[in-house]
Write an enzyme that holds these catalytic residues in place. Structure first.
Site, short mmCIF file in Angstrom:
data_model
loop_
_atom_site.label_atom_id
_atom_site.label_comp_id
_atom_site.label_asym_id
_atom_site.label_seq_id
_atom_site.Cartn_x
_atom_site.Cartn_y
_atom_site.Cartn_z
CG ASP A 374 -4.40 13.15 0.02
OD1 ASP A 374 -3.55 13.03 0.92
OD2 ASP A 374 -4.72 12.22 -0.73
CE LYS A 375 3.22 12.92 -0.49
NZ LYS A 375 3.58 11.91 -1.52
CB THR A 376 -0.62 9.74 -1.93
OG1 THR A 376 0.59 9.99 -1.21
CG2 THR A 376 -0.48 8.48 -2.76
CG PHE A 518 12.98 1.83 7.42
CD1 PHE A 518 13.79 2.86 7.00
CD2 PHE A 518 11.68 2.14 7.81
CE1 PHE A 518 13.34 4.15 6.96
CE2 PHE A 518 11.21 3.43 7.77
CZ PHE A 518 12.05 4.45 7.35
CE LYS A 541 16.62 -0.18 -0.03
NZ LYS A 541 15.90 -0.61 -1.23
CB THR A 655 0.48 14.14 2.95
OG1 THR A 655 0.73 12.79 2.55
CG2 THR A 655 1.73 14.71 3.60
CG ASN A 716 -6.94 9.40 3.17
OD1 ASN A 716 -7.55 9.25 2.12
ND2 ASN A 716 -5.70 9.81 3.20
#
Length: 1098
Positions: A374-376, A518, A541, A655, A716
């Site tokens: 996983d990343k986060t 967005f 932005k 991820t 998760n």
């Protein structure tokens, strides 16, 4: 279609009502769920979740099924039945504790009675308070906030913090007190990002989507309370639908042992058949001993051979003794304790040690080929910091304290923001020149930070004067707003129509006219505001590639310079986005605004019409610059990934974040693309659900047949952890679900390299050495029986003394091999890190395979020939010093077993690479115990006590006092060991392995100095992919007002901190990188807009 009914009569208040009789829930034929309102009696889904592997009734059959997946246990059961005796070998798996999950308390809306999680049912209305874990999938009904706004942390779902809104113009608190209604929604599924349903009550129909649902696994944050209607409970929740099934994990060595045990059994049957045939032939042709051992009636030579077959099955069963598996479990338990006791894997900050939650997979840690991470929260800290920026073609900012244009390793002091009373004390920046530009009131720099303070959907909370807390839609946005805050453009508060910011100490209110929100297609957001002076401006932005397409042609030169800066930011691993603005004409905007209102209220093609209007107004913008945000990795992550890559371990990042949040390109993992993906060193899979993570792992397991490891820190990641051969849980900030489902757990990703390169490699090496040696000593022991059968008329007579047979595996050879298997090291942990290539042989099964097993069998066959025939030849027609015969059965048995034990002990010494005092004690102690027991069982005293059991007096002393006996032992040992020594010497000289090369070094070389290498990765916009669908329409709604603002003065600084007016000459105002007084005119020239400069040489 069956419908379900319940009634809630709100007579006293919104929180007190009549208890409803029951709730009915049933799946309709259309595939939808119905929840209607009335009275009825029915059965419904509870919220109880079963996480245990067994229950009281399933333990015995399921455990036996798992145990008999190990073929050796069936083999032992067969011997048990055959011998009408035996041992049971049952490894009890622990029962998972369900109380941790099911026994927490919640509020039920029926008079707010307290219930346990497991008793919550579909249709219940429950109350959650701040920091409460969401117990089931809920339809959000109301909250403590004016707009029913709730903050939820979705760390256990996707590792991020998100904001969930319930729009007041669609639903409101009156939902809680309706008298009759119907809820229709999709059936249970694993789609975390989608929910479809409708709610009918009081004659009105409301659409339901994912923004109105709180999923199990979320945590309520910064919201005093909320009420929700249970839609899915227990195993039907989306989180549990994504949870994989718990399976019994077995190592590749265990699976290989199953095949080997089958081969050994076939070989055993072959040997017994040969000996049974020999017995039949002997009985038919010789049969000399029938005179003193007469046959029973009806027993002929064929039947004698049949009985002999089963007799030899019992005698030769030591090829796979039960002590093999007992020893394996002891070794695994010991190596698990090493992981638990490793202080270098202890994280003092959170008081978290490494934990081996299983004892059956240690050696698998030494064979990992693919890591799925996983990343986060696993690789990163999920902390974003404003690190660099490019404004009007000039680059500002430093990375890790290095000045932008300073020599290497030159450190700069942090910027002192004490002059700003509203600055965030946690914010850190090192480039003083940017503060100078702000204080010198450079217009482009001011416009840059003004954009960051206005163009966002964050909300400010100010509980006390000057103490601001931002609630941002993503960590990226929070970092940008905080940066603007520290540089003098402080976002203070907002209403649906206005945004209040403090610009250089002056309070300014901007009229918020429109938010161009967005989404994943636009990859940008814009706001249109009116300044206090009445000037209309659009601030934008987003991803640099998207913004560049909409810039005015006059920005071409500035765009080239900014592009170079963006490439530099990307090379430093920063997340980038571009900033632009545009001044608007009043009449054009009014016309555009009218068309925008018509498009926003259209029933058909609403999104397409809005996109066309957004494209129209977001053209010919002027470029301001770009930002670089650092998503901080955990300590040691880069070095760990480098070490694992050098060990030829491929790392895949799975991820739930969007593509742009991850510093690499997305590679599809479908079966057709799998060969290409597996050729890559690293693969990034973005926007994957928990179930898809597990499917990617299963895909690699199926087609690559490699050992996999999954590591994560949230709920998760549970499916992925369960699917991989090895599951590792990080006990971080996302709860304990990953840890509870894992095989190993620790606090930081960097500990993974020690788990694999040290503990995993040692465990695999020790287990392989143990198996090779164990098979060698037992096959040698057994083959001697086979050779002896040709000299005893195939009568199933054993060659050794019966007590030696009993104690051989139990006492004489048990501790030495355990000592080697628990303490042996080919190299120490420092060398394991210095040479990660030492890990590769485990991936290739170089230490134990079917080929190596065959070599062990051949080696055992040779040693058994030497152990049997050398003593046999030495005693044949040999007499003692007094002329008496030596060649009696007991003397030969004593000599053969002594030669065997000494030979296998010396072989153990050759296999052992790391001698300790414990190993020495075990080896020499075992030999001493053997001779002590041998002399004891042949002594006069034991004969007098147990006459019938020990009738052979003096065999040991009469045999071992002969010089030729010791010469025979010496010769036998040399002949057993010499080929091994010669073979290993030649192999080391001609084909040295990586282990041989490392072990021959006198000392490890000093670690190489790592030069900084500029990466050439493509730019990535952190903003363009770091948001969910925007909430601009909520921000601009007229009921947005949260609470009365805190009274405050408009001055930038309180009197206690500084004079009432903003001072541009603070501590940082006079700073000059050269140490000289800065020149205002030169600074103005260097900071001019590129588009305003006509000289092409500039």
């Amino acid at each position: 279609n069956s419908k379900c009914y319940y009634s809630i009569d709100n007579r006293e208040s919104e929180r007190e009502d009549e208890e409803r009789d029951s709730v009915f829930l049933e799946i309709a034929s259309t595939g939808w769920w119905h929840l209607n309102v009335s009275f009825s009696t029915c059965f419904l889904q509870t919220n109880a979740i079963k996480t245990s592997k067994y229950n009281m009734f399933s333990f015995l059959p399921l455990n036996l099924f798992e145990q008999f997946q190990r073929i050796a246990n069936a083999y032992f059961l067969f011997l048990l039945i055959l011998q009408v005796m035996g041992l049971t070998h049952v490894s009890f798996s622990h029962l998972a504790c369900r109380a941790f999950v099911n026994n927490k308390l919640i509020f039920s809306f029926n008079r707010l009675r307290t219930e346990k999680w497991m008793d919550v049912q579909v249709g219940d209305i429950i109350k959650l308070e701040n920091n409460h874990f969401v117990t089931a999938d809920l339809l959000l009904l109301s909250s403590s906030e004016p707009l029913n706004l709730v903050y939820i942390e979705t760390a256990e779902l996707d590792g991020s913090v998100a904001v969930c809104f319930l729009r007041p113009d669609r639903l409101s608190k009156r939902v809680c007190c309706f008298s009759k209604g119907e809820l229709r929604c999709e059936p249970p599924n694993n789609r975390l990002d989608r929910f479809t349903g409708t709610l009918m009550f009081q004659g009105q129909k409301f659409s339901l989507d994912n923004e109105k649902v709180l999923l199990r696994g979320c945590t309520l944050r910064n919201t005093e309370w909320c009420f929700g209607l249970v839609i899915f409970a227990g195993p039907e929740t989306k989180l549990m639908q994504n949870s994989g099934r718990t399976t019994f994990k077995r190592t590749s060595i265990d699976r290989m042992m199953n095949a080997l045990v089958l081969c050994i059994f076939v070989f055993l049957v072959f040997m017994c058949t040969v000996l049974a045939i020999g017995n039949s032939i002997w009985e038919q042709q010789q049969g000399d001993f029938t005179t003193f051992l007469p046959r029973q009636d009806g027993v002929n030579a064929a039947f004698s051979g049949f009985l002999t077959f089963w007799s030899y099955v019992i005698i030769l069963n030591t090829v796979v003794p039960i002590s093999l598996y007992v020893s394996v479990e002891i070794i695994r338990l010991g190596n698990s304790f090493y992981i638990d006791w490793d202080r270098k894997m202890y994280y003092a900050r959170s008081d978290t040690p490494a934990v081996a939650r299983t004892t059956t997979l240690n050696e698998e840690l030494g064979q990992i080929k693919y890591i799925f991470s996983d990343k986060t929260g696993t690789l990163t800290q999920n902390i974003m910091t404003f690190n660099k920026c490019s404004i009007n073609g000039k680059c500002y900012g430093t990375v890790r304290g290095k000045k932008q244009h300073a020599p290497k390793h030159c450190k700069t002091e942090k910027v002192d923001f004490s002059y700003n009373p509203l600055a965030d004390p946690k914010f850190s920046f090192h480039d003083h020149s940017l503060v100078e530009a702000v204080k010198l009131e450079n217009p482009e720099v001011h416009a840059f930070f003004r954009l960051l303070a206005l163009c966002h959907t964050a909300m400010a909370e100010e509980k006390t004067e000057g103490e601001l807390l931002y609630q941002a839609q993503s960590p990226d946005e929070g970092a940008l707003v905080t940066a603007a805050r520290n540089f003098g453009f402080v976002f203070r508060s907002r209403t649906p129509e206005t945004i209040s910011i403090v610009e250089m100490g002056i309070q300014r209110n901007y009229e918020l006219l429109t938010i161009l929100d967005f989404n994943n297609v636009r990859k940008r957001m814009s706001v249109i505001v009116r300044s206090p002076e009445g000037k209309l401006s659009l601030y934008c932005k987003g991803a640099d590639t998207v913004v560049y397409e909409r810039l005015h042609p006059s920005c071409s030169k500035l765009m080239e310079v900014t592009t170079e800066h963006l490439s530099e930011f990307a090379g430093d691993g920063l997340r980038t986005l571009a900033l632009a603005y545009k001044d608007l004409d009043e009449s054009y905007f009014e016309s555009w605004r009218q068309r925008h209102h018509e498009a926003s209220t259209a029933l058909d093609d609403r999104e397409d019409k809005l996109d066309e209007l957004y494209e129209e107004i977001e053209k010919n913008m002027l470029l301001l610059g770009a930002t670089g945000i650092e998503d901080k990795l955990q300590d040691g992550v880069s070095h760990t990934i480098e070490q694992l890559s050098r060990a030829d371990i491929k790392i895949w990042v799975l991820t739930g974040d969007k593509q742009g949040e991850t510093p690499s390109n997305l590679i599809s993992c479908h079966s057709r693309g799998l060969p290409t993906a597996c050729m890559c060193k690293t693969v990034i899979c973005c926007r994957v659900t928990p179930l898809q993570k597990a499917q990617v792992v299963e895909l690699v397991k199926k087609y690559k047949r490699a050992v996999t490891l999954a590591i994560g820190d949230g709920a998760n990641d549970v499916s992925m952890i369960k699917a991989a051969h090895i599951g590792v849980g990080i006990s971080g900030q996302e709860g304990m679900q990953a840890v509870l489902s894992s095989d190993y757990s620790f606090a930081q990703f960097r500990y993974l390299q020690r788990l694999l390169l040290v503990h995993g490699r040692w465990s695999y090496l020790r287990m392989c050495k143990f198996l090779c040696y164990f098979f060698y000593k037992n096959f040698t022991f057994t083959f001697v029986h086979f050779w002896y059968a040709f000299f005893c008329g195939f009568s199933a007579q054993t060659v050794y003394d019966e007590w030696f047979i009993t104690l051989y595996n139990l006492v004489y050879t048990a501790l030495p091999v355990l000592g080697m298997s628990l303490f042996d090291q080919d190299v120490n942990d420092r060398w394991s890190f210095q040479y990660p290539q030492l890990y590769v042989p485990g991936q290739l099964n170089m230490y134990f395979s079917k080929t190596i097993f065959a070599k062990c069998v051949l080696h055992s066959g040779y040693s058994s020939l030497v152990v049997f025939f050398i003593p046999y030849a030495a005693m044949y027609n040999t007499v003692r010093d007094n002329g008496k015969d030596v060649a009696d059965y007991q003397s030969f048995a004593l000599l053969a077993q002594t030669c065997l034990l000494i030979a296998v002990c010396i072989q153990l010494g050759l296999d052992m690479a790391y001698w300790t005092a414990v190993n020495q004690f075990f080896v020499w102690g075992s030999l001493a115990v053997y001779f002590a027991i041998t002399f004891a069982i042949y002594s006069n005293g034991i004969f007098l006590i147990f006459t019938s059991s020990f009738p052979f007096i003096g065999v040991a002393r009469n045999t071992l006092n002969q010089a030729n006996v010791w010469l025979t032992i010496l010769l036998t040992t040399i002949l057993c060991v010499l080929p091994v020594v010669a073979y290993r010497f030649l192999l080391m000289q001609l084909r040295p392995t990586i282990n041989d090369k490392v072990q021959t070094k006198a000392s490890p070389p000093p670690p190489p100095r790592r030069a900084r290498i500029r990466r050439t990765s493509s730019r990535r916009s952190g903003y363009a992919f770091s948001h969910a669908q925007g909430y601009g329409d909520l921000v601009t709604s007229r009921r947005f007002l949260r609470r009365a603002p805190v009274s405050r003065s408009t001055a930038f600084s309180p009197t206690a901190r500084s004079p009432g007016k903003f001072l541009p000459t603070g501590r940082s105002a006079g700073y000059s990188p050269t140490g000289r007084q800065s020149n205002l005119r030169q600074d103005e020239t260097s900071l001019q807009m590129y588009r305003a400069v006509k000289d092409p040489q500039i």
